[in-house]
Design an enzyme around this catalytic site. Structure first.
Site: not given
Ligand code: TNX
Length: 541
Positions: A342
């Site tokens: 992300e």
């Molecule tokens: C996505 S899964 C994220 C996390 C969040 C999560 C909540 C991932 C690699 N990153 O930063 O906590 O969704 O479900």
């Protein structure tokens, strides 16, 4: 159970041969609400043959026998004694001696030969006069002990219950896991989890034969491990959490203690420091990690994607090197997880270049790099591990990376993210990947999940529990159970033996044990939970 029980008359060798080809199938009929399953072992072993004859009774005369010269077997024998014994004075005696095990004993040894049961497999034979647990390696003995534990009545989990004979059904089991990586992730960054809570989670993982604990140790809202060369990370970056609570961090001694506690239970700790995004806590602690040289304030919200390390600065790579070095030195396992998810503040080229530089740092400290699936865009060295999490995007890049030699751990968010709500009425949790009931977590096959990837590229399965909405161990347990039990079975049991209708009945039989252990599990309406009274009636099964 009579109709389904089969008397076992062949030799152990034959049993092992059978185990490798004929698996125990699901019962023909789905069970009714209070029907008792044949046995309550989760995850389902590769091969189970129940004998309708008398089982074994553990009583005050029972001895746990281990051959001399095998300290690991002895340690596991003591662990078993502690599980059975309501107090140290009443725990079964562990006898270490040469020669054959005496009648009336539970014997443990790592003298099993032959390829069938592998590094983590075991055989367990229960007859009226003895229990015989054999493995090639200590891990197999440990998993055999977990199976024996689940064959014992749930009273065994009450540490203060009055001593009473404990009956174990006559059975022959030959068992080994399907996947090498059977993991769970705890996000201790969004809400900090104290050492005792993590140990409790480790114990619950061990009960289900899970063998990886991935600790998400840093995120925008908190940095959770002391780094001696960058002390403000923990003292400042660790001083809050989502919602503004006090946060916290592990000292290096506490982290090492957690890692050792996991290792004693055959669980490999996988530390994660998320980068280059999800780094606000670090950026707030050291201005020099920011491209503009200005430290942002600490963050206690739940947005993602807004932070990044300054990928053009040498200081950043010195920082990464220090952090990876210090944590790697405390972590005997072969993995270091760099996050990589992300990132919205970098170009794709900047991102890829960063991951490749970090990969060099991780390998220089002797570790295999693990990262969330975005890292598939980088040029990964063979041995790198990609953790798939996005439900349906970017799978092509992941498939290509796997073809070039990367291994995959599957954590599809719309199946096994333990922070997704069970249904729309669940109070805790999120819904961005949908709601995931127990059946969704159970009813899928990792080997066929990604078309175009050789099954050998699938290292295993891991269930993450993100903690934006999860504040303490009770919340953790409520979101993890029963879905984590489903994940354990997906990761351990042969695909051809698994069936949802049989699983839900077997799982229902866990209710008295889970209650005895004080697990705050979600009473999913999908499961015919067995009332505690059924187990206690007459003390018989
Ligand atoms: C996505 S899964 C994220 C996390 C969040 C999560 C909540 C991932 C690699 N990153 O930063 O906590 O969704 O479900």
């Amino acid at each position: 159970m009579g109709a389904r029980a089969r008397r076992f008359s062949t030799s152990l060798l034959a049993a092992l041969a059978v185990a490798s080809c004929a698996r125990v199938g699901p019962p023909a009929e789905p069970a009714g609400p209070t029907e008792r399953p044949v046995h309550g072992v989760i995850p389902l072993p590769s091969s189970v043959q129940l004998d309708p004859g008398d089982g074994f009774t553990v009583d005050s005369a029972t001895v746990i026998f281990v051959p001399s010269g095998d300290p690991e077997a002895e340690r596991i024998a003591r662990y078993l004694s502690g599980l059975i014994g309501p107090s140290p004075e009443r725990a079964p005696e562990v006898r270490v001696a040469a020669g054959p095990p005496p009648p009336g004993s539970i014997s443990l040894a790592t003298d099993l030969r032959g390829p069938v049961v592998g590094e983590e497999g075991y055989t367990l034979v229960v007859t009226a006069d003895r229990i015989t647990l054999r493995a090639q390696r200590p891990a197999g003995l440990f998993y055999g002990v977990q199976t024996l534990r689940q064959l014992l009545p749930p009273e065994v989990e009450y540490t203060a219950a009055y001593p009473r004979p404990l009956r174990v059904p006559a059975v022959r089991i030959a068992d080994q896991p399907r996947f090498a990586w059977r993991g769970a992730m705890l996000d201790v960054a969004r809400h900090f989890a104290p050492v005792e809570d993590v140990k409790r989670y480790i114990d619950l993982l061990a009960l289900h034969k899970l063998n990886r604990l991935h600790l998400h140790l840093s995120d925008d809202q908190g940095w959770r491990i002391d780094i001696r060369s960058w002390p403000d990370l923990a003292t400042h970056g660790g001083s809050t959490e989502v919602g503004g609570g006090p946060g916290g961090y592990y000292t290096q001694e506490q982290y090492a203690d957690l890692v050792a506690y996991a290792r004693d239970r055959f669980i490999v700790a996988v530390p994660e420091i998320d980068m280059p995004g999800h780094t606000n806590a670090a950026l707030a602690s050291y201005p020099e990690l920011n491209c503009d040289g200005i430290a942002p304030p600490l963050y206690t919200g739940t947005e993602v994607g807004f932070s990044t390390l300054c990928v053009h600065s040498d200081t950043t790579y010195r920082f990464v090197d220090d952090v990876v070095r210090e944590i790697s030195a405390l972590t005997p396992g072969p993995y270091f997880h760099v996050g990589g998810d992300e990132v919205e503040e970098l170009t794709p080229e900047e991102y890829v270049r960063f991951i490749e530089r970090v990969q060099e740092i991780v390998t220089s400290h002797g570790k295999r790099m693990v990262g969330w699936d975005e890292i598939a865009a980088a040029d990964l060295t063979p041995g790198a591990v990609i953790q798939l999490w996005r439900p349906d995007t970017a799978h092509i890049e992941i498939i290509e990376a796997a073809r070039r030699g990367a291994s995959l751990v599957l954590s599809p968010a719309d199946r096994i993210y333990l922070d997704m709500k069970y249904d729309s009425a669940t109070v805790l949790g999120l819904t961005w990947a949908g709601v995931t009931d127990l059946r969704r977590a159970y009813d899928w096959d990792p080997a066929t999940f990604l078309r175009g990837v050789a099954p050998s590229a699938i290292l295993g399965v891991e269930a993450p529990l993100w903690a934006e909405t999860v504040g303490n161990i009770r919340d953790i347990e409520h979101m993890a159970f029963p879905r984590l039990a489903a994940v354990a079975e997906v990761a351990w049991s042969p695909a051809e033996s698994r069936s949802w209708s049989e699983f839900r009945t077997r799982l229902g039989a866990q209710a008295p044990r889970w209650s005895a252990l004080g697990i705050n599990f979600y009473r999913s309406p999908e499961v015919p939970w067995l009332p505690e009274a059924l187990w206690w009636r007459g003390g018989e099964r």
